[in-house]
Write an enzyme that holds these catalytic residues in place. Structure first.
Site, PDB file in Angstrom:
ATOM      1  CB  SER A 280     106.581 -23.032  -4.514  1.00 30.50           C
ATOM      2  OG  SER A 280     105.473 -23.827  -4.882  1.00 30.50           O
ATOM      3  CG  HIS A 310     107.199 -24.169  -9.558  1.00 28.36           C
ATOM      4  ND1 HIS A 310     106.047 -24.909  -9.652  1.00 28.36           N
ATOM      5  CD2 HIS A 310     107.368 -23.957  -8.221  1.00 28.36           C
ATOM      6  CE1 HIS A 310     105.548 -25.131  -8.450  1.00 28.36           C
ATOM      7  NE2 HIS A 310     106.329 -24.553  -7.551  1.00 28.36           N
ATOM      8  CG  HIS A 356     101.877 -32.339 -13.550  1.00 30.48           C
ATOM      9  ND1 HIS A 356     102.215 -33.141 -12.494  1.00 30.48           N
ATOM     10  CD2 HIS A 356     101.632 -31.104 -13.036  1.00 30.48           C
ATOM     11  CE1 HIS A 356     102.177 -32.437 -11.377  1.00 30.48           C
ATOM     12  NE2 HIS A 356     101.819 -31.197 -11.678  1.00 30.48           N
ATOM     13  NE  ARG A 365      96.657 -28.082 -10.508  1.00 33.12           N
ATOM     14  CZ  ARG A 365      97.971 -27.856 -10.413  1.00 33.12           C
ATOM     15  NH1 ARG A 365      98.439 -27.047  -9.468  1.00 33.12           N
ATOM     16  NH2 ARG A 365      98.810 -28.416 -11.249  1.00 33.12           N
ATOM     17  CG  ASP A 411     101.203 -23.625 -15.261  1.00 33.73           C
ATOM     18  OD1 ASP A 411     100.823 -22.835 -14.379  1.00 33.73           O
ATOM     19  OD2 ASP A 411     102.067 -24.495 -15.067  1.00 33.73           O
TER      20      ASP A 411
END
Length: 477
Positions: A280, A310, A356, A365, A411
């Site tokens: 993105s 993604h 990742h 995160r 995620d």
């Protein structure tokens, strides 16, 4: 002006001004005057002051070291999605495989401590991060307050965008609706109009800046209309001229719980930027390098974010968690979870939310979201399940041996937080990610235009040409 007005008087004037002003430019001026300290600079003034020196620094750096070799490229990287090749300039953040993300040199714990917060809040304000990513400086509370009001003043959608959103079929995926609506905002592009009129290159960034703030201001309304149209009753709440970005977004969605507001502030901040090589970010940067407007550039980035490899990964993680929960029938013991993970891997499938492309440790995160859950709902069933997987999965994946990074990424946790507060519509989660990602990619677009970054144009070869290249290289060795 704000230094001599009481909060009550300022809020009264703000409400009156937002009701009476017919011009969106007047609204922005009112917002800046009411909420900024007269002695402090606005974001645009701050950026205008620092960018000449930055542009000269880059120019001198390129002149002195432009011929220096900074990386070598292996054939496997060309065929492996250019993985790891150093080839993009991205000022806002750098991702270290072991340390994780740093925003202008600051870790996530750093920004949680240093960035301004809403009164009574614990989480950083995403508009404060936008300021940091664009300028490298931490703004004051009054500067952020003015920026929040400025963004709120830009929130009104053109009628044709509202009509477009209201006429989409509900079965059209929310991300497709989101991207199409952002593209349709091209009618509002100040950059496109200025370029057509022949504005000089040194002025490009000013119009890119205005488009970027206009887009940021409108994104919560677009996203909320999609959410309410597809999943609820079609109506959204009104923008509060006195509220920060996260609070306005939560309220537009129909959530007024203070904890959910705090979650939105955290969510938007930590999902904003993850250096420039992800799909993105890179796509937004690439399309912007052709001098496409921020609306067209960001829409292109959203189309990349929509992919399951993604931004849509969080939806897939949640679907996998539900399936796991159903099959283990409430048995969340380590032994049961470990067996389930091995069964998953031995069947040729992957464990969603783990691994990742760059990181080789637990995603910071993920940690930030885990700490939020521990603080607000430590006994929530899905959180307990995710916690048990966190205890078991790294060991299983390491023993399995086919995963370079056995640790969880962002995620694997985000969907659980949203589920707890009642946002159960997983297909909408990527739209939230999209709103957040704007805070990371739009500052770089502004910087690109300010320093005169060129169009991006790497060289491509066919397989036959690569064979010829390899043959020439190997014959010399």
């Amino acid at each position: 002006m704000s230094t001599i007005l009481s909060t009550q008087t300022r809020n009264m004037l703000a409400r009156s001004a937002f009701k009476q002003c017919s011009s969106k430019y007047t609204l922005q001026l009112v917002a800046n005057r009411l909420y900024s300290n007269a002695s402090e600079k606005t974001l645009k003034e701050t950026f205008a002051e620092i960018i000449p020196a930055k542009a000269e620094e880059i120019k001198a750096f390129k002149k002195q070291y432009g011929k220096t070799v900074i990386d070598e490229v292996r054939l496997e990287q060309a065929y492996g999605g250019m993985r790891g090749i150093k080839g993009i300039v991205w000022e806002g953040s750098v991702l270290d495989p072991e340390e994780g993300i740093r925003f202008r040199g600051r870790t996530i714990p750093d920004i949680q401590k240093q960035l301004p917060k809403a009164p009574g809040g614990d989480e950083p304000l995403p508009e404060a991060l936008f300021w940091l990513l664009l300028t490298g400086e931490v703004p004051t509370e009054s500067q952020v307050k003015a920026l929040s009001a400025d963004l709120a003043s830009r929130s009104k959608l053109p009628d044709h965008v509202t009509n477009l959103l209201d006429n989409f079929p509900k079965e059209l995926h929310p991300m497709a609706q989101f991207s199409a609506a952002v593209t349709s905002l091209e009618t509002e592009s100040k950059f496109a109009k200025a370029y057509a009129e022949g504005v000089t290159k040194t002025e490009y960034w000013k119009y890119t800046f205005e488009d970027s703030l206009d887009l940021l201001g409108k994104l919560p309304v677009i996203a909320s209309k999609i959410y309410r149209n597809v999943f609820k009753n079609g109506k959204i709440n009104q923008i509060d001229a006195n509220a920060d970005y996260g609070k306005n977004f939560a309220n537009l969605l129909g959530y007024e719980n203070n904890e959910f507001v705090e979650l939105m502030r955290l969510y938007l901040t930590i999902h904003s930027d993850h250096e420039g090589g992800n799909v993105s970010a890179h796509t937004t940067h690439l399309v912007g390098s052709a001098l496409s407007s921020p609306f067209l550039s960001f829409s292109a980035g959203l189309n990349g974010l929509a992919g399951p490899l993604h931004g849509r990964a969080n939806q897939e993680v949640l679907e996998w968690l539900f399936k796991l929960r159903e099959e283990v029938k409430g048995d969340y013991s380590k032994e049961t979870i470990e067996k389930y993970l091995w069964d998953t891997l031995n069947s040729g499938r992957v464990v969603p939310g783990y691994g990742h492309a760059v990181l080789r440790k637990t995603d910071p995160r993920y940690i930030a979201q885990r700490e939020f859950a521990l603080k607000h709902f430590p006994d929530y069933e899905l959180f307990k399940l995710v916690s048990t997987i966190y205890q078991v999965a790294p060991k299983v994946l390491t023993e399995h041996g086919k995963t370079k990074n056995p640790w969880p990424n962002v995620d694997s946790h985000s969907g659980v937080l949203l589920q707890y507060y009642g946002m159960t519509e997983a297909s909408f989660y990527t739209v939230l990610f999209g709103v957040a990602r704007a805070f990371g990619v739009l500052p770089q677009l502004i910087i690109d235009r300010a320093v005169g970054a060129p169009i991006e144009r790497p060289k491509s070869f066919s397989t036959e040409k690569y064979k010829e290249l390899i043959q020439n290289i190997t014959s010399k060795n």
